[in-house]
Design an enzyme around this catalytic site. Sequence first.
Site, short mmCIF file in Angstrom:
data_model
loop_
_atom_site.label_atom_id
_atom_site.label_comp_id
_atom_site.label_asym_id
_atom_site.label_seq_id
_atom_site.Cartn_x
_atom_site.Cartn_y
_atom_site.Cartn_z
N SER A 37 0.86 -1.19 0.00
CA SER A 37 0.00 0.00 0.00
C SER A 37 0.89 1.23 0.00
CB SER A 37 -0.90 0.02 1.25
OG SER A 37 -1.54 1.27 1.40
N TYR A 57 -1.44 0.20 10.71
CA TYR A 57 -1.70 -0.27 9.34
C TYR A 57 -0.56 0.12 8.41
CZ TYR A 57 -3.54 -0.69 4.65
OH TYR A 57 -3.68 -1.01 3.33
#
Length: 282
Positions: free
Chosen positions: A168, A181
């Site tokens: 990501s 995250y």
Amino acid sequence: MEGIFTPSNLLLFLMQTMPDSVHSAPPGPATPAASIALVTGATAGFGQAISRALLQAGWRVIGTGRRADRLAALRAQWPEAFLPLAFDVAGRAAAQGALASLPAAWQDVDLLVNNAGLALGLERADQASLDDWDRMIDTNIRGLATLTRLLLPQMVRRNRGYVINIGSIAGNWPYPGGNVYGATKAFVKQFSQNLRADLAGTAIRVSNVEPGLCGGTEFSNVRFKGDDERAASVYAGVQAIGPEDIARIVLWLVQQPPHVNVNRIEVMPVAQSFAPLSVARG
């Protein structure tokens, strides 16, 4: 007038005088009928789109996920080419048992797509849930690392394989509330690069695909724990990238010649870009 090229007759001239080998792009490596991919998180979003793209391209696909009914639906569409494995990648024993249960004809995995992952919450670090942190670490780090470790030996033994991790941009660029995250996705990026170092001298390839704002998945619905209205607001007024965009990138990666390794691909929608650093003033 003779000897003067217009755009149209210049193109015709070039096409007529080029050698046949130049008229079409050089083909990528053929996908043998026996090529097998294992895609984690195949029940929705990126994983489902990647599984479909590979199946349509002639791969046999082992799809994993926790929702057996969704895997069964893919099996019904591709009864010979799709094999469902329902388990949670966060559990080592479950992963080991699932891989051990593979029929002999499905055990030599040529492509591992580590897609399973999630974000939970958007609170500041001092207010975040430790349970959420544990679950992200268990899935995004432990699950990915475990599947990779379990499948790498047979790739090394055969000197054939490809590991594609779905990271990501959160692993590259910090943002408020992205604490654990983002850290898990930074791990995925560094793990991918370290795998490349470990596997130097083999034919095994490793890539990290790093998507930005992506709609059409359950990502924000999971992050906001079922608050669909809040999840929808993330994508309001924006043409985000979609799961099919990421699936096309994965398919493009596996179609590259065997000597080509794309280390990382960071991809955003055109609508998403960079912003100045935040300065907190007294």
